[in-house]
Design an enzyme around this catalytic site. Structure first.
Site, mmCIF file in Angstrom:
data_model
loop_
_atom_site.group_PDB
_atom_site.id
_atom_site.type_symbol
_atom_site.label_atom_id
_atom_site.label_comp_id
_atom_site.label_asym_id
_atom_site.label_seq_id
_atom_site.Cartn_x
_atom_site.Cartn_y
_atom_site.Cartn_z
ATOM 1 N N ALA A 158 0.832 -1.204 0.000
ATOM 2 C CA ALA A 158 0.000 0.000 0.000
ATOM 3 C C ALA A 158 0.869 1.258 0.000
ATOM 4 C CB ALA A 158 -0.944 -0.009 1.198
ATOM 5 N N GLU B 99 -6.747 18.041 -3.379
ATOM 6 C CA GLU B 99 -6.256 18.004 -4.763
ATOM 7 C C GLU B 99 -6.094 16.561 -5.233
ATOM 8 O OE1 GLU B 99 -5.685 19.321 -8.262
ATOM 9 O OE2 GLU B 99 -5.668 20.872 -6.696
ATOM 10 N N TRP C 145 -5.121 30.099 8.624
ATOM 11 C CA TRP C 145 -3.932 30.938 8.705
ATOM 12 C C TRP C 145 -4.288 32.337 9.229
ATOM 13 C CZ3 TRP C 145 1.387 30.523 7.505
ATOM 14 C CH2 TRP C 145 1.812 29.195 7.252
ATOM 15 N N LYS D 7 -16.291 16.756 -12.347
ATOM 16 C CA LYS D 7 -15.030 17.505 -12.329
ATOM 17 C C LYS D 7 -15.195 18.856 -11.642
ATOM 18 C CE LYS D 7 -12.727 15.329 -16.215
ATOM 19 N NZ LYS D 7 -11.884 15.574 -17.380
ATOM 20 N N ASP D 8 -16.329 19.521 -11.885
ATOM 21 C CA ASP D 8 -16.584 20.807 -11.238
ATOM 22 C C ASP D 8 -16.722 20.656 -9.724
ATOM 23 O OD1 ASP D 8 -16.519 21.997 -13.712
ATOM 24 O OD2 ASP D 8 -18.702 22.258 -13.874
ATOM 25 N N HIS E 100 -19.951 15.162 -21.450
ATOM 26 C CA HIS E 100 -21.218 14.741 -20.844
ATOM 27 C C HIS E 100 -21.474 15.634 -19.638
ATOM 28 C CE1 HIS E 100 -24.206 12.368 -18.705
ATOM 29 N NE2 HIS E 100 -24.434 11.751 -19.862
ATOM 30 N N GLU F 140 -11.127 13.139 -11.503
ATOM 31 C CA GLU F 140 -10.869 13.439 -12.914
ATOM 32 C C GLU F 140 -10.374 12.208 -13.662
ATOM 33 O OE1 GLU F 140 -8.180 16.745 -12.843
ATOM 34 O OE2 GLU F 140 -9.782 18.190 -12.472
#
Length: 121
Positions: free
Chosen positions: A17, A73, A116, A98-99, A91, A80
């Site tokens: 892993a 990310e 921060w 993805k959005d 599509h 993605e």
């Protein structure tokens, strides 16, 4: 076909892993500019966190805020990759997936920035 009975177990599973994870991080570094930017941000943020008169706990929160961006990310990139694997045609649901991944990264940036600001102000 996936064979659930012959999966690695014990320390061998942990090693395999870990190797998979390192391979994925290497791929991200080589192929995703956003990941490289966030890694640079982490590398800069760690020493910067020592410049302020804050507790060790607050320093950990500052660093983890950047790590959270990187985590998001990675999840976005995974989304993605799956969408592209299913098909490259345009599509609406592919675009939405993805959005939504991108929105998650955006929210993680807002969260990290807020952490921060709160700690340093």
């Amino acid at each position: 076909m996936f064979d659930n009975t012959n999966k690695p177990k014990g320390i061998n599973r942990v090693i395999l892993a870990s190797l998979n994870s390192f391979r994925a991080i290497k791929w991200l570094y080589l192929n995703e500019s956003a990941f490289r930017q966030e890694l640079l941000l982490l590398i800069i943020a760690i020493p910067i966190s020592f410049l302020f008169d804050i507790s060790a706990k607050e320093q950990v929160f500052l660093v983890l805020a950047i790590v959270f961006i990187m985590f998001t990310e990675i999840v976005n990139t995974a989304i993605e990759a799956v969408v592209d694997r299913v098909g490259l045609e345009i599509h609406p649901l592919s675009g939405l997936a993805k959005d939504l991944g991108s929105a998650a990264v955006f929210l993680s940036l807002i969260i990290a920035s807020s952490i921060w600001l709160v700690i340093l102000l």
